[in-house]
Motif scaffolding. Structure first.
Motif, PDB file in Angstrom:
ATOM      1  N   GLU A 132     -14.688   7.787 -16.714  1.00 21.87           N
ATOM      2  CA  GLU A 132     -13.860   8.102 -15.550  1.00 21.87           C
ATOM      3  C   GLU A 132     -12.379   8.032 -15.912  1.00 21.87           C
ATOM      4  O   GLU A 132     -11.974   7.310 -16.812  1.00 21.87           O
ATOM      5  CB  GLU A 132     -14.150   7.125 -14.417  1.00 21.87           C
ATOM      6  CG  GLU A 132     -15.572   7.207 -13.873  1.00 21.87           C
ATOM      7  CD  GLU A 132     -15.811   6.236 -12.735  1.00 21.87           C
ATOM      8  OE1 GLU A 132     -14.819   5.679 -12.196  1.00 21.87           O
ATOM      9  OE2 GLU A 132     -16.986   6.021 -12.388  1.00 21.87           O
ATOM     10  N   LEU A 133     -11.575   8.800 -15.197  1.00 19.29           N
ATOM     11  CA  LEU A 133     -10.132   8.732 -15.401  1.00 19.29           C
ATOM     12  C   LEU A 133      -9.627   7.342 -15.027  1.00 19.29           C
ATOM     13  O   LEU A 133     -10.005   6.786 -13.985  1.00 19.29           O
ATOM     14  CB  LEU A 133      -9.418   9.784 -14.565  1.00 19.29           C
ATOM     15  CG  LEU A 133      -9.511  11.226 -15.045  1.00 19.29           C
ATOM     16  CD1 LEU A 133      -8.850  12.159 -14.037  1.00 19.29           C
ATOM     17  CD2 LEU A 133      -8.872  11.392 -16.416  1.00 19.29           C
ATOM     18  N   PHE A 134      -8.764   6.799 -15.852  1.00 25.33           N
ATOM     19  CA  PHE A 134      -8.193   5.479 -15.595  1.00 25.33           C
ATOM     20  C   PHE A 134      -7.485   5.447 -14.242  1.00 25.33           C
ATOM     21  O   PHE A 134      -7.573   4.458 -13.507  1.00 25.33           O
ATOM     22  CB  PHE A 134      -7.214   5.138 -16.726  1.00 25.33           C
ATOM     23  CG  PHE A 134      -6.502   3.826 -16.554  1.00 25.33           C
ATOM     24  CD1 PHE A 134      -7.144   2.623 -16.778  1.00 25.33           C
ATOM     25  CD2 PHE A 134      -5.166   3.796 -16.168  1.00 25.33           C
ATOM     26  CE1 PHE A 134      -6.489   1.418 -16.626  1.00 25.33           C
ATOM     27  CE2 PHE A 134      -4.501   2.598 -16.018  1.00 25.33           C
ATOM     28  CZ  PHE A 134      -5.157   1.408 -16.248  1.00 25.33           C
ATOM     29  N   SER A 135      -6.818   6.527 -13.887  1.00 27.56           N
ATOM     30  CA  SER A 135      -6.059   6.573 -12.641  1.00 27.56           C
ATOM     31  C   SER A 135      -6.954   6.527 -11.409  1.00 27.56           C
ATOM     32  O   SER A 135      -6.477   6.222 -10.312  1.00 27.56           O
ATOM     33  CB  SER A 135      -5.201   7.840 -12.595  1.00 27.56           C
ATOM     34  OG  SER A 135      -6.016   9.003 -12.690  1.00 27.56           O
ATOM     35  N   GLU A 136      -8.254   6.821 -11.576  1.00 23.26           N
ATOM     36  CA  GLU A 136      -9.170   6.829 -10.441  1.00 23.26           C
ATOM     37  C   GLU A 136      -9.919   5.515 -10.269  1.00 23.26           C
ATOM     38  O   GLU A 136     -10.682   5.354  -9.319  1.00 23.26           O
ATOM     39  CB  GLU A 136     -10.163   7.991 -10.590  1.00 23.26           C
ATOM     40  CG  GLU A 136      -9.482   9.359 -10.524  1.00 23.26           C
ATOM     41  CD  GLU A 136     -10.459  10.504 -10.680  1.00 23.26           C
ATOM     42  OE1 GLU A 136     -11.654  10.233 -10.943  1.00 23.26           O
ATOM     43  OE2 GLU A 136     -10.039  11.670 -10.553  1.00 23.26           O
ATOM     44  N   LEU A 137      -9.698   4.585 -11.170  1.00 18.62           N
ATOM     45  CA  LEU A 137     -10.311   3.271 -11.036  1.00 18.62           C
ATOM     46  C   LEU A 137      -9.604   2.475  -9.953  1.00 18.62           C
ATOM     47  O   LEU A 137      -8.437   2.727  -9.631  1.00 18.62           O
ATOM     48  CB  LEU A 137     -10.225   2.500 -12.362  1.00 18.62           C
ATOM     49  CG  LEU A 137     -10.906   3.100 -13.584  1.00 18.62           C
ATOM     50  CD1 LEU A 137     -10.700   2.180 -14.784  1.00 18.62           C
ATOM     51  CD2 LEU A 137     -12.383   3.350 -13.354  1.00 18.62           C
ATOM     52  N   SER A 138     -10.297   1.493  -9.407  1.00 20.92           N
ATOM     53  CA  SER A 138      -9.646   0.572  -8.477  1.00 20.92           C
ATOM     54  C   SER A 138      -8.658  -0.298  -9.252  1.00 20.92           C
ATOM     55  O   SER A 138      -8.690  -0.360 -10.491  1.00 20.92           O
ATOM     56  CB  SER A 138     -10.679  -0.313  -7.791  1.00 20.92           C
ATOM     57  OG  SER A 138     -11.240  -1.239  -8.723  1.00 20.92           O
ATOM     58  N   GLY A 139      -7.767  -0.966  -8.527  1.00 14.20           N
ATOM     59  CA  GLY A 139      -6.796  -1.832  -9.184  1.00 14.20           C
ATOM     60  C   GLY A 139      -7.451  -2.902 -10.036  1.00 14.20           C
ATOM     61  O   GLY A 139      -7.009  -3.193 -11.154  1.00 14.20           O
ATOM     62  N   GLY A 140      -8.530  -3.503  -9.526  1.00 16.62           N
ATOM     63  CA  GLY A 140      -9.237  -4.521 -10.285  1.00 16.62           C
ATOM     64  C   GLY A 140      -9.905  -3.962 -11.521  1.00 16.62           C
ATOM     65  O   GLY A 140      -9.912  -4.602 -12.583  1.00 16.62           O
ATOM     66  N   GLN A 141     -10.467  -2.765 -11.409  1.00 15.01           N
ATOM     67  CA  GLN A 141     -11.088  -2.130 -12.571  1.00 15.01           C
ATOM     68  C   GLN A 141     -10.038  -1.760 -13.607  1.00 15.01           C
ATOM     69  O   GLN A 141     -10.289  -1.885 -14.811  1.00 15.01           O
ATOM     70  CB  GLN A 141     -11.864  -0.901 -12.123  1.00 15.01           C
ATOM     71  CG  GLN A 141     -13.121  -1.213 -11.340  1.00 15.01           C
ATOM     72  CD  GLN A 141     -13.777   0.021 -10.751  1.00 15.01           C
ATOM     73  OE1 GLN A 141     -13.124   1.018 -10.449  1.00 15.01           O
ATOM     74  NE2 GLN A 141     -15.090  -0.029 -10.581  1.00 15.01           N
TER      75      GLN A 141
END
Length: 251
Positions: A132-141
């Protein structure tokens, strides 16, 4: 060999020191919580350990070397608000960046290196999010992905700057387990925080700071009422996952 040896040290970014009177030793495999209010010098000390903040007085040895020479043996997780979260790369690519100093930015990854990346993702519980794109992860992820980037090079010393800020409970629990695993594997960990419960749960030692060293030693010997009150002096502190004011709650 000690993980850290700091003697009568001061650190800063110019002529004037931002943090003074630091004096302690941390053995390999021990874990240290840096505790103090905002602006107390926790980040400055971490940067001093990495050689990014100037040593203005005293001496420091990191894994038996100077900070700059030991930097390649350290993993670093900066505060969440200091990173660019919009870079168009996958989570796996972010973690791979942790090997650039060792392999070079443009060298193809071999099979063994790819395994190291996957192992780092697994350690922080992000195997399913690897593509997954890093920018689409949640803040915690995202926080856990940056930690995986710090761990992929198998560092001997891991430095974490306020890693739990803004995390929900699931991400907090994942990060706690990762720190516990690092400690059990013999990796030295230094984590800055204002959460006393966190220090008790995952650290063997505590360094209390407020522009200077207030106290250092084993957790159960240093987290005393008097020293905590002196350290925070009316600022806020986390107790049992609740924010309280020292002058109101600790007297």
């Amino acid at each position: 060999m000690n993980a850290l040896e700091i003697a009568n040290a001061s650190f800063g970014y110019g002529a004037e020191a931002a943090l003074t009177g630091i004096n302690f030793e941390l053995k390999v495999g021990e874990s240290l919580a840096l505790i103090g209010p905002n602006g107390s010098g926790k980040s400055t000390l971490l940067k001093g350990i990495l050689g990014f903040a100037a040593l203005t007085e005293g001496a420091i040895r990191v894994l038996g070397q100077s900070p700059k020479k030991a930097r390649a043996l350290c993993g670093y997780l900066p505060q969440a608000n200091t990173r660019d979260t919009d870079v168009p790369v996958t989570t796996r690519q972010v973690v791979t960046m942790g090997l650039f100093a060792e392999l070079g930015a443009f060298k193809p990854l071999g099979a063994k290196t790819k395994i190291r990346v996957e192992q780092a993702l697994f350690r922080v519980g992000l195997t399913e999010q690897a593509g997954e794109l890093f920018s689409e992860l949640s803040g915690g992820q995202q926080q856990r992905a940056i930690l995986a980037r710090a761990l992929v090079s198998d560092p001997k010393l891991v430095l974490l700057d306020e890693p739990f800020n803004g995390l929900d409970q699931p991400n907090r629990d994942e990060l706690l387990e990762t720190i516990k695993t690092l400690r059990s594997s013999g990796t030295s960990v230094v984590v800055s925080t204002h959460d006393l419960d966190l220090a008790r749960e995952v650290c063997s030692h505590v360094l209390l700071l407020n522009k200077k060293q207030i106290g250092f030693g084993e957790v159960n010997k240093v987290l005393t009422l008097d020293l905590i009150t002196e350290t925070f002096a009316g600022a806020t502190v986390e107790l049992d996952h609740h924010t309280v004011t020292t002058t109101d709650e600790l007297e």
